[in-house]
Design a protein around this motif. Structure first.
Motif, PDB file in Angstrom:
ATOM      1  N   GLU A 122       0.719  -1.047   0.036  1.00  0.00           N
ATOM      2  CA  GLU A 122       0.060   0.036   0.089  1.00  0.00           C
ATOM      3  C   GLU A 122       0.855   1.168  -0.169  1.00  0.00           C
ATOM      4  O   GLU A 122       0.451   2.383  -0.487  1.00  0.00           O
ATOM      5  N   ILE A 123       1.928   1.123   0.725  1.00  0.00           N
ATOM      6  CA  ILE A 123       2.759   2.365   0.589  1.00  0.00           C
ATOM      7  C   ILE A 123       3.884   2.408  -0.587  1.00  0.00           C
ATOM      8  O   ILE A 123       4.847   3.050  -0.424  1.00  0.00           O
ATOM      9  N   GLY A 124       3.675   1.495  -1.481  1.00  0.00           N
ATOM     10  CA  GLY A 124       4.362   1.533  -2.677  1.00  0.00           C
ATOM     11  C   GLY A 124       5.795   1.030  -2.538  1.00  0.00           C
ATOM     12  O   GLY A 124       6.903   1.631  -3.283  1.00  0.00           O
ATOM     13  N   ARG A 125       6.117   0.072  -1.762  1.00  0.00           N
ATOM     14  CA  ARG A 125       7.592  -0.366  -1.466  1.00  0.00           C
ATOM     15  C   ARG A 125       7.913  -1.616  -2.076  1.00  0.00           C
ATOM     16  O   ARG A 125       8.994  -2.255  -2.013  1.00  0.00           O
ATOM     17  N   LEU A 126       6.662  -2.529  -2.633  1.00  0.00           N
ATOM     18  CA  LEU A 126       6.994  -3.633  -3.140  1.00  0.00           C
ATOM     19  C   LEU A 126       7.484  -3.640  -4.667  1.00  0.00           C
ATOM     20  O   LEU A 126       6.970  -3.031  -5.359  1.00  0.00           O
ATOM     21  N   ARG A 127       8.435  -4.496  -4.999  1.00  0.00           N
ATOM     22  CA  ARG A 127       8.720  -4.461  -6.420  1.00  0.00           C
ATOM     23  C   ARG A 127       8.157  -5.668  -7.209  1.00  0.00           C
ATOM     24  O   ARG A 127       8.434  -6.038  -8.499  1.00  0.00           O
ATOM     25  N   VAL A 128       7.798  -6.647  -6.410  1.00  0.00           N
ATOM     26  CA  VAL A 128       7.062  -7.777  -6.828  1.00  0.00           C
ATOM     27  C   VAL A 128       5.854  -7.964  -6.410  1.00  0.00           C
ATOM     28  O   VAL A 128       5.315  -7.195  -5.647  1.00  0.00           O
ATOM     29  N   THR A 129       4.925  -8.980  -6.726  1.00  0.00           N
ATOM     30  CA  THR A 129       3.344  -8.847  -6.616  1.00  0.00           C
ATOM     31  C   THR A 129       3.333  -9.453  -5.048  1.00  0.00           C
ATOM     32  O   THR A 129       4.408 -10.046  -4.563  1.00  0.00           O
ATOM     33  N   GLU A 130       2.490  -9.144  -4.345  1.00  0.00           N
ATOM     34  CA  GLU A 130       2.324  -9.843  -2.974  1.00  0.00           C
ATOM     35  C   GLU A 130       2.512 -11.159  -2.720  1.00  0.00           C
ATOM     36  O   GLU A 130       3.068 -11.569  -1.792  1.00  0.00           O
ATOM     37  N   ARG A 131       1.878 -11.797  -3.808  1.00  0.00           N
ATOM     38  CA  ARG A 131       1.939 -13.026  -3.545  1.00  0.00           C
ATOM     39  C   ARG A 131       3.535 -13.868  -3.783  1.00  0.00           C
ATOM     40  O   ARG A 131       3.767 -14.641  -2.808  1.00  0.00           O
ATOM     41  N   ARG A 132       4.212 -12.999  -4.501  1.00  0.00           N
ATOM     42  CA  ARG A 132       5.594 -13.503  -4.805  1.00  0.00           C
ATOM     43  C   ARG A 132       6.157 -12.948  -3.401  1.00  0.00           C
ATOM     44  O   ARG A 132       7.350 -13.924  -2.937  1.00  0.00           O
ATOM     45  N   ALA A 133       6.022 -11.903  -2.890  1.00  0.00           N
ATOM     46  CA  ALA A 133       6.797 -11.401  -1.460  1.00  0.00           C
ATOM     47  C   ALA A 133       6.519 -12.470  -0.565  1.00  0.00           C
ATOM     48  O   ALA A 133       7.294 -12.872   0.337  1.00  0.00           O
ATOM     49  N   ILE A 134       5.269 -12.664  -0.270  1.00  0.00           N
ATOM     50  CA  ILE A 134       4.757 -13.867   0.838  1.00  0.00           C
ATOM     51  C   ILE A 134       5.514 -14.915   0.568  1.00  0.00           C
ATOM     52  O   ILE A 134       6.208 -15.744   1.754  1.00  0.00           O
ATOM     53  N   ASP A 135       5.429 -15.795  -0.616  1.00  0.00           N
ATOM     54  CA  ASP A 135       6.115 -16.834  -0.871  1.00  0.00           C
ATOM     55  C   ASP A 135       7.455 -16.797  -0.407  1.00  0.00           C
ATOM     56  O   ASP A 135       8.061 -17.576   0.155  1.00  0.00           O
ATOM     57  N   LEU A 136       8.226 -15.727  -0.795  1.00  0.00           N
ATOM     58  CA  LEU A 136       9.546 -15.614  -0.632  1.00  0.00           C
ATOM     59  C   LEU A 136      10.155 -15.437   0.786  1.00  0.00           C
ATOM     60  O   LEU A 136      10.841 -16.214   1.380  1.00  0.00           O
ATOM     61  N   ILE A 137       9.300 -14.515   1.500  1.00  0.00           N
ATOM     62  CA  ILE A 137       9.424 -14.465   3.059  1.00  0.00           C
ATOM     63  C   ILE A 137       9.179 -15.660   3.794  1.00  0.00           C
ATOM     64  O   ILE A 137       9.924 -16.117   4.663  1.00  0.00           O
ATOM     65  N   HIS A 138       8.007 -16.447   3.548  1.00  0.00           N
ATOM     66  CA  HIS A 138       7.650 -17.699   4.116  1.00  0.00           C
ATOM     67  C   HIS A 138       8.815 -18.838   4.034  1.00  0.00           C
ATOM     68  O   HIS A 138       9.191 -19.365   4.803  1.00  0.00           O
ATOM     69  N   ALA A 139       9.052 -18.788   2.634  1.00  0.00           N
ATOM     70  CA  ALA A 139      10.182 -19.926   2.468  1.00  0.00           C
ATOM     71  C   ALA A 139      11.490 -19.595   3.092  1.00  0.00           C
ATOM     72  O   ALA A 139      12.091 -20.661   3.701  1.00  0.00           O
ATOM     73  N   ALA A 140      11.835 -18.426   3.173  1.00  0.00           N
ATOM     74  CA  ALA A 140      13.087 -18.008   3.564  1.00  0.00           C
ATOM     75  C   ALA A 140      13.068 -18.034   5.322  1.00  0.00           C
ATOM     76  O   ALA A 140      14.055 -18.560   6.061  1.00  0.00           O
ATOM     77  N   GLY A 141      11.990 -17.891   5.865  1.00  0.00           N
ATOM     78  CA  GLY A 141      11.795 -17.739   7.233  1.00  0.00           C
ATOM     79  C   GLY A 141      11.857 -19.204   7.899  1.00  0.00           C
ATOM     80  O   GLY A 141      12.587 -19.517   8.624  1.00  0.00           O
ATOM     81  N   THR A 142      11.227 -20.195   6.980  1.00  0.00           N
ATOM     82  CA  THR A 142      11.114 -21.631   7.424  1.00  0.00           C
ATOM     83  C   THR A 142      12.328 -22.216   7.249  1.00  0.00           C
ATOM     84  O   THR A 142      12.863 -22.988   7.859  1.00  0.00           O
ATOM     85  N   GLY A 143      12.999 -21.944   6.008  1.00  0.00           N
ATOM     86  CA  GLY A 143      14.596 -22.607   5.829  1.00  0.00           C
ATOM     87  C   GLY A 143      15.403 -21.809   6.776  1.00  0.00           C
ATOM     88  O   GLY A 143      16.390 -22.685   7.294  1.00  0.00           O
ATOM     89  N   VAL A 144      15.381 -20.863   7.262  1.00  0.00           N
ATOM     90  CA  VAL A 144      16.300 -20.383   8.102  1.00  0.00           C
ATOM     91  C   VAL A 144      16.131 -21.163   9.641  1.00  0.00           C
ATOM     92  O   VAL A 144      17.231 -21.491  10.333  1.00  0.00           O
ATOM     93  N   VAL A 145      14.787 -21.197   9.983  1.00  0.00           N
ATOM     94  CA  VAL A 145      14.753 -21.854  11.435  1.00  0.00           C
ATOM     95  C   VAL A 145      15.307 -23.411  11.177  1.00  0.00           C
ATOM     96  O   VAL A 145      15.757 -23.863  12.146  1.00  0.00           O
TER      97      VAL A 145
END
Length: 235
Positions: free
Chosen positions: A138-161
């Motif tokens: 909403e504040i114009g800070r994403l350069r990818v779709t929301e779905r792509r951002a969610i998938d990347l964050i979720h995958a990365a966070g799970t992988g780190v743990v």
């Protein structure tokens, strides 16, 4: 009905006690220790009580996950937002990593694909992530779709743990978490709000967040506009 309790314990109290007992068994001895018989014996109830309250063992584990995570979040003062979407996203990442490291057995169960359907607790966590990513869009800070951002964050966070849990506590490099977060943020964020520098992809993502509010358009027109913006955001 529940088995009668001579001490007058209410249904809610019985349920809370069972969840607490199951959480303690899971934390102390791992998933193998959380059997219906063991939980019932430790909680002082009959096994059918657990089935009536939770349906099955997975239902009990989901209740444990919800309770443990809610307690963790409350203790870490992560319930209320800061008003800064980027800071809230960062806090959410640290909550995810911290919870996984503090509750390895439970985290392993929640991320185990062998359990089949995603647990309500895990689904609720994803909904929180979706809401936080949406506010960043909403504040114009994403350069990818929301779905792509969610998938990347979720995958990365799970992988780190899972990566950190695979190492002995003394050997864990906790800086991996910050390094991975920075890497993901570089992949999904613009340097400045999209509408300020006229970045077309980020602008499309930001505009996409308000499409449902365009009441002058028909449902078909909103769907079509959303499709165009999604296509533009994918580059």
């Amino acid at each position: 009905m529940l088995d009668s309790r001579p001490d007058g314990t209410s249904r809610r109290e019985v349920r809370a006690n069972i969840v607490a007992v199951a959480a303690r068994l899971l934390h102390d001895a791992g998933p193998a220790a959380v059997t219906t018989r063991a939980v019932a014996q430790a909680a002082g109830v009959q096994a059918p009580t657990i089935y009536r309250l939770f349906g099955d063992k997975d239902g009990l584990l989901d209740a444990v996950a919800e309770q443990v995570f809610a307690t963790y979040v409350a203790e870490k003062s992560l319930v209320a937002g800061t008003g800064d979407p980027l800071e809230d996203l960062h806090r959410g990442w640290h909550a995810h990593i911290g919870f996984g490291l503090a509750n390895p057995a439970l985290f392993g169960l929640l991320t185990d694909p062998a359990r089949g359907t995603r647990s309500p607790a895990a689904a609720a966590g994803l909904e929180v992530l979706r809401a936080r990513v949406h506010r960043v869009a909403e504040i114009g800070r994403l350069r990818v779709t929301e779905r792509r951002a969610i998938d990347l964050i979720h995958a990365a966070g799970t992988g780190v743990v899972l990566t950190l849990l695979a190492a002995a506590p003394a050997d864990r490099d906790l800086e991996v978490s910050d390094a991975m977060y920075d890497t993901v943020m570089r992949a999904i964020l613009t340097d400045v709000p999209a509408l300020a520098d006229d970045g077309p992809i980020a602008a499309a993502v930001a505009f996409r967040t308000v499409v449902p509010e365009l009441e002058l358009l028909t449902d078909h027109e909103r769907a079509l506009l959303s499709e165009w913006l999604d296509r533009a955001a994918r580059g």
